[in-house]
Design a protein around this motif. Sequence first.
Motif, short mmCIF file in Angstrom:
data_model
loop_
_atom_site.label_atom_id
_atom_site.label_comp_id
_atom_site.label_asym_id
_atom_site.label_seq_id
_atom_site.Cartn_x
_atom_site.Cartn_y
_atom_site.Cartn_z
N GLY A 82 0.81 -1.21 0.00
CA GLY A 82 0.00 0.00 0.00
C GLY A 82 0.85 1.26 0.00
N ILE A 83 1.89 1.29 0.80
CA ILE A 83 2.77 2.46 0.84
C ILE A 83 3.45 2.64 -0.51
CG2 ILE A 83 4.84 3.46 1.89
CD1 ILE A 83 3.95 2.04 4.53
N THR A 84 3.83 1.55 -1.14
CA THR A 84 4.44 1.63 -2.48
C THR A 84 3.43 2.18 -3.48
OG1 THR A 84 5.97 -0.18 -1.99
CG2 THR A 84 5.54 0.28 -4.32
N MET A 85 2.20 1.70 -3.43
CA MET A 85 1.15 2.20 -4.33
C MET A 85 0.92 3.69 -4.09
SD MET A 85 -1.42 -1.16 -4.12
CE MET A 85 -2.76 -0.17 -3.58
N LEU A 86 0.88 4.09 -2.84
CA LEU A 86 0.71 5.50 -2.51
C LEU A 86 1.87 6.32 -3.07
CD1 LEU A 86 -0.68 7.85 -1.05
CD2 LEU A 86 0.52 7.12 1.04
N GLY A 87 3.08 5.86 -2.88
CA GLY A 87 4.25 6.56 -3.40
C GLY A 87 4.20 6.73 -4.90
N GLU A 88 3.72 5.71 -5.60
CA GLU A 88 3.60 5.80 -7.06
C GLU A 88 2.58 6.85 -7.46
OE1 GLU A 88 2.67 1.76 -8.13
OE2 GLU A 88 4.73 1.10 -7.79
N GLN A 89 1.50 6.98 -6.68
CA GLN A 89 0.49 7.99 -6.99
C GLN A 89 0.99 9.40 -6.71
OE1 GLN A 89 -3.43 7.18 -5.48
NE2 GLN A 89 -3.41 5.11 -6.29
N LEU A 90 1.95 9.54 -5.79
CA LEU A 90 2.47 10.86 -5.44
C LEU A 90 3.60 11.30 -6.37
CD1 LEU A 90 2.74 10.53 -1.55
CD2 LEU A 90 0.84 11.42 -2.91
N ARG A 91 4.43 10.37 -6.78
CA ARG A 91 5.67 10.67 -7.50
C ARG A 91 5.40 11.47 -8.78
NH1 ARG A 91 7.73 6.90 -5.88
NH2 ARG A 91 9.41 7.63 -4.62
N GLY A 92 6.18 12.55 -8.91
CA GLY A 92 6.14 13.36 -10.13
C GLY A 92 5.03 14.39 -10.19
N LYS A 93 4.20 14.45 -9.17
CA LYS A 93 3.11 15.44 -9.17
C LYS A 93 3.57 16.71 -8.46
CE LYS A 93 -1.02 12.52 -9.17
NZ LYS A 93 -0.47 11.33 -9.72
N PRO A 94 3.01 17.85 -8.83
CA PRO A 94 3.26 19.07 -8.05
C PRO A 94 2.72 18.89 -6.63
CG PRO A 94 2.12 19.58 -10.12
CD PRO A 94 2.15 18.08 -9.98
N ALA A 95 3.23 19.67 -5.70
CA ALA A 95 2.91 19.50 -4.28
C ALA A 95 1.40 19.46 -4.01
CB ALA A 95 3.58 20.59 -3.45
N ARG A 96 0.66 20.38 -4.57
CA ARG A 96 -0.78 20.42 -4.29
C ARG A 96 -1.47 19.15 -4.77
NH1 ARG A 96 -4.98 25.20 -5.32
NH2 ARG A 96 -6.89 24.04 -4.95
N GLU A 97 -1.12 18.70 -5.97
CA GLU A 97 -1.72 17.48 -6.50
C GLU A 97 -1.32 16.27 -5.67
OE1 GLU A 97 -1.26 16.94 -10.73
OE2 GLU A 97 -1.57 19.08 -11.07
N MET A 98 -0.13 16.30 -5.09
CA MET A 98 0.29 15.21 -4.21
C MET A 98 -0.65 15.12 -3.01
SD MET A 98 4.37 15.56 -4.07
CE MET A 98 5.08 13.95 -4.15
N GLY A 99 -0.96 16.26 -2.43
CA GLY A 99 -1.86 16.28 -1.28
C GLY A 99 -3.22 15.72 -1.63
N GLU A 100 -3.73 16.12 -2.78
CA GLU A 100 -5.02 15.62 -3.23
C GLU A 100 -4.96 14.11 -3.48
OE1 GLU A 100 -6.01 18.04 -6.62
OE2 GLU A 100 -5.97 19.88 -5.42
N ALA A 101 -3.87 13.65 -4.10
CA ALA A 101 -3.71 12.22 -4.39
C ALA A 101 -3.61 11.41 -3.09
CB ALA A 101 -2.48 11.99 -5.26
N TYR A 102 -2.93 11.96 -2.09
CA TYR A 102 -2.77 11.27 -0.81
C TYR A 102 -4.14 11.04 -0.16
CZ TYR A 102 -0.77 10.19 3.78
OH TYR A 102 -0.42 9.56 4.95
N VAL A 103 -4.94 12.09 -0.09
CA VAL A 103 -6.25 11.96 0.55
C VAL A 103 -7.15 11.06 -0.30
CG1 VAL A 103 -8.29 13.20 1.37
CG2 VAL A 103 -6.01 14.18 1.72
N ARG A 104 -7.08 11.18 -1.61
CA ARG A 104 -7.87 10.33 -2.49
C ARG A 104 -7.54 8.85 -2.25
NH1 ARG A 104 -5.89 11.72 -7.09
NH2 ARG A 104 -6.96 13.72 -7.05
N PHE A 105 -6.25 8.53 -2.13
CA PHE A 105 -5.84 7.15 -1.85
C PHE A 105 -6.49 6.67 -0.55
CE2 PHE A 105 -3.19 4.00 0.20
CZ PHE A 105 -2.91 3.11 -0.83
#
Length: 180
Positions: free
Chosen positions: A66-89
Amino acid sequence: MCPVSTYHHGDLPAALLRAAGRTLEKRGIGALSLRETARRAGVSHNAPYRHFSDREALLAALAAEGITMLGEQLRGKPAREMGEAYVRFALEQPQRFRLMFGGVLPVAKYPELGRAARSAHKALEEAFSELPRPELAAAGAWSLVHGLAHLLLEGHFGAQDPETFVRDVLGAVRFAQRAA
């Protein structure tokens, strides 16, 4: 006499993790067992023990995945989109998110958990690399979105549209930071 063919699952650890992941999301951590996972994967009840010494080892593997999947969803995104992706996950996989960060597993006992977490955290640090202390900015951002995810999961905000709510919260925090 024909030789008896044995069933070979292919990638049994991956099949077991898929089966366990489905059980986890449908029925929660308490319903997860090696026997039930084996049944859902279509293998003997002893087969999981070739790859996971016990239930806790299976849970640790699920958390690391799960942490690996989360990291893949975060990687390469701008900071704001990372936050949105984190909560979405967290909202899409609430039981796995709770397992990953719920203090159920002794992280020191399972090095794969630490490696996965460091990799995900590195993605956050990279997003803040232009700041003087990217490690502190990453820690602050992670704390914010992690807390927001938990509060939403527990129903504290009752947001009709969580995506918009998260975007608005993250925008408000950035505005407040600029005003300081």
